[in-house]
Design a protein around this motif. Structure first.
Motif, mmCIF file in Angstrom:
data_model
loop_
_atom_site.group_PDB
_atom_site.id
_atom_site.type_symbol
_atom_site.label_atom_id
_atom_site.label_comp_id
_atom_site.label_asym_id
_atom_site.label_seq_id
_atom_site.Cartn_x
_atom_site.Cartn_y
_atom_site.Cartn_z
ATOM 1 N N GLU A 1 -18.527 -8.576 -29.849
ATOM 2 C CA GLU A 1 -19.360 -9.783 -29.729
ATOM 3 C C GLU A 1 -18.572 -10.931 -29.113
ATOM 4 O O GLU A 1 -19.084 -11.657 -28.259
ATOM 5 N N GLN A 2 -17.321 -11.108 -29.527
ATOM 6 C CA GLN A 2 -16.479 -12.162 -28.962
ATOM 7 C C GLN A 2 -16.217 -11.919 -27.479
ATOM 8 O O GLN A 2 -16.256 -12.855 -26.680
ATOM 9 N N LEU A 3 -15.931 -10.679 -27.131
ATOM 10 C CA LEU A 3 -15.658 -10.350 -25.731
ATOM 11 C C LEU A 3 -16.892 -10.587 -24.873
ATOM 12 O O LEU A 3 -16.811 -11.175 -23.799
ATOM 13 N N LYS A 4 -18.037 -10.144 -25.369
ATOM 14 C CA LYS A 4 -19.295 -10.277 -24.642
ATOM 15 C C LYS A 4 -19.650 -11.748 -24.418
ATOM 16 O O LYS A 4 -20.242 -12.101 -23.398
ATOM 17 N N ASP A 5 -19.288 -12.609 -25.366
ATOM 18 C CA ASP A 5 -19.614 -14.029 -25.269
ATOM 19 C C ASP A 5 -18.535 -14.865 -24.583
ATOM 20 O O ASP A 5 -18.756 -16.042 -24.313
#
Length: 166
Positions: free
Chosen positions: A22-26
């Motif tokens: 989720e952090q990478l995607k955002d």
């Protein structure tokens, strides 16, 4: 009510593969790989154009544009393509790391520092969930990055062939 094994995960929140995904995607940089086609290619075009600020003076010192305009342009294009390749490599490695963390049945994590690493065995429902995310969310991104790398490699190869025949 009993907690599910996914909710009682001992891995610290910031080291859980799903949270990392989720952090990478955002994140600003890694989100590039998830953009629609035109904005995706526009980002790489900007990297390529801004690369001329670094590569242009080096190419001009090697091949003065007044005497050798074609060699200047070709060396500049190849140099800026190297910068684009480095950006592409960084994108690929970030997504590759997350893909491996999600696909794995075991998760390595650190409780409080580098000296106390632990391994957590994911429960079957977490494995199934994570592998679905890999299959439907991350693999298309990885394929897109590989196609982009192939296109860049073909263009650089053509540039090198032109260079050899000059």
């Amino acid at each position: 009510m009993k907690d599910s094994s996914v909710q009682s995960c001992p891995v610290p929140d910031e080291q859980q593969p799903l949270k990392e995904y989720e952090q990478l995607k955002d994140s600003w940089f890694f989100r590039w790989a998830t953009l629609e086609s035109l904005p995706y290619w526009r980002k790489f075009a900007w990297v390529w154009l801004w690369g001329w600020i670094v590569v242009g003076p080096i190419a001009a010192a090697s091949f003065p544009p007044q005497k050798h305009p074609f060699l200047f342009a070709l060396s500049g294009v190849l140099g800026t393509s190297l910068l684009v390749a480095l950006v592409l490599l960084r994108l690929y490695l970030g997504w590759y790391y997350i893909r491996d963390r999600l696909k794995s049945e075991k998760v390595f994590y650190e409780e409080s520092g580098w000296y106390d690493g632990q391994i957590w065995q994911k429960p079957p429902e977490a494995i199934a969930r994570d592998r679905l995310i890999v299959s439907y969310q991350i693999e298309p991104i990885m394929q897109r990055l590989r196609r982009t790398a192939l296109i860049l490699a073909i263009l650089v190869g053509i540039g090198c062939l032109i260079w050899l025949f000059l």
